[in-house]
Scaffold this active site. Structure first.
Site, mmCIF file in Angstrom:
data_model
loop_
_atom_site.group_PDB
_atom_site.id
_atom_site.type_symbol
_atom_site.label_atom_id
_atom_site.label_comp_id
_atom_site.label_asym_id
_atom_site.label_seq_id
_atom_site.Cartn_x
_atom_site.Cartn_y
_atom_site.Cartn_z
ATOM 1 C CG HIS A 131 -1.852 1.208 1.207
ATOM 2 N ND1 HIS A 131 -3.016 1.261 0.498
ATOM 3 C CD2 HIS A 131 -1.708 2.416 1.805
ATOM 4 C CE1 HIS A 131 -3.578 2.453 0.666
ATOM 5 N NE2 HIS A 131 -2.802 3.171 1.461
ATOM 6 C CB THR A 133 -10.855 8.675 -7.791
ATOM 7 O OG1 THR A 133 -10.528 7.599 -8.676
ATOM 8 C CG2 THR A 133 -11.250 9.908 -8.595
ATOM 9 C CG HIS A 183 -3.155 0.740 -3.393
ATOM 10 N ND1 HIS A 183 -3.211 -0.240 -2.426
ATOM 11 C CD2 HIS A 183 -2.221 0.331 -4.284
ATOM 12 C CE1 HIS A 183 -2.336 -1.192 -2.705
ATOM 13 N NE2 HIS A 183 -1.723 -0.869 -3.849
ATOM 14 C CG HIS A 242 -4.101 3.418 -9.611
ATOM 15 N ND1 HIS A 242 -4.361 4.072 -8.420
ATOM 16 C CD2 HIS A 242 -4.786 4.092 -10.553
ATOM 17 C CE1 HIS A 242 -5.162 5.093 -8.641
ATOM 18 N NE2 HIS A 242 -5.429 5.135 -9.936
HETATM 19 P P1 5GP Z 1 -7.536 7.352 -10.575
HETATM 20 O O1 5GP Z 1 -8.690 8.281 -10.894
HETATM 21 O O2 5GP Z 1 -7.312 7.277 -9.082
HETATM 22 O O3 5GP Z 1 -6.285 7.637 -11.347
HETATM 23 O O4 5GP Z 1 -7.998 5.923 -11.077
HETATM 24 C C1 5GP Z 1 -8.784 5.067 -10.318
HETATM 25 C C2 5GP Z 1 -9.338 4.038 -11.273
HETATM 26 O O5 5GP Z 1 -9.778 2.934 -10.526
HETATM 27 C C3 5GP Z 1 -10.540 4.551 -12.082
HETATM 28 O O6 5GP Z 1 -10.259 4.446 -13.462
HETATM 29 C C4 5GP Z 1 -11.684 3.639 -11.633
HETATM 30 O O7 5GP Z 1 -12.558 3.308 -12.677
HETATM 31 C C5 5GP Z 1 -10.941 2.429 -11.093
HETATM 32 N N1 5GP Z 1 -11.629 1.713 -10.031
HETATM 33 C C6 5GP Z 1 -12.187 2.265 -8.912
HETATM 34 N N2 5GP Z 1 -12.709 1.313 -8.127
HETATM 35 C C7 5GP Z 1 -12.470 0.128 -8.768
HETATM 36 C C8 5GP Z 1 -12.779 -1.227 -8.437
HETATM 37 O O8 5GP Z 1 -13.370 -1.548 -7.402
HETATM 38 N N3 5GP Z 1 -12.389 -2.177 -9.326
HETATM 39 C C9 5GP Z 1 -11.710 -1.862 -10.476
HETATM 40 N N4 5GP Z 1 -11.372 -2.885 -11.284
HETATM 41 N N5 5GP Z 1 -11.405 -0.593 -10.806
HETATM 42 C C10 5GP Z 1 -11.785 0.393 -9.963
HETATM 43 ZN ZN ZN Z 2 -4.074 -0.067 -0.572
#
Ligand code: 5GP
Ligand code: ZN
Length: 113
Positions: A45, A94, A97, A99
């Protein structure tokens, strides 16, 4: 545990996992914004790039090498793909963690919105 991606890594939250090993997990984004939209995460994490330590260097390298291999295996090495890591509010992070998004399968405009 409260972190959604820790739960994916632990297997307690279902996800469409395309690759995993002792350090990283890759799975399909639940709301894809491109025909291929993968997320590559460290099992560890780490909240965001802001929290990276020097000792995470090999792990960060592994995230990129995993993304590279998955993009190539999906057939996008030549046509192209985009790796994105959003950090904090202005970048639209959003899930806190860290990614790496792997986006491919359509033309991706630049600059991003
Ligand atoms: P960020 O906006 O933080 O760069 O990207 C977060 C991504 O995680 C988003 O594209 C969103 O659709 C994806 N995401 C959020 N919750 C989940 C989940 O429970 N499962 C999966 N597979 N993707 C998720
Ligand atoms: Zn985490």
């Amino acid at each position: 545990m409260a972190c959604v991606f820790c739960n994916v890594a632990a297997g307690t939250l279902p996800a469409n996992i395309v690759y995993q090993d002792e350090d990283v997990v890759a799975f399909r984004d639940i709301q894809p914004v491109a025909p291929t939209h993968l997320l590559v995460i460290p099992r560890k994490h780490i909240v965001s790039v802001n929290e990276l330590a020097d000792s995470d260097a090999a792990l960060v390298g592994k995230l990129f090498l995993t993304a590279k291999r998955l993009a190539a295996e999906s057939g996008f090495a030549e046509s192209g793909f985009r790796l994105v890591m959003n950090t904090n509010e202005d970048a639209g992070q959003t899930v806190f963690h860290m990614h790496l998004h792997v986006l491919a399968g359509r033309y991706l405009a630049w600059p991003p919105g």
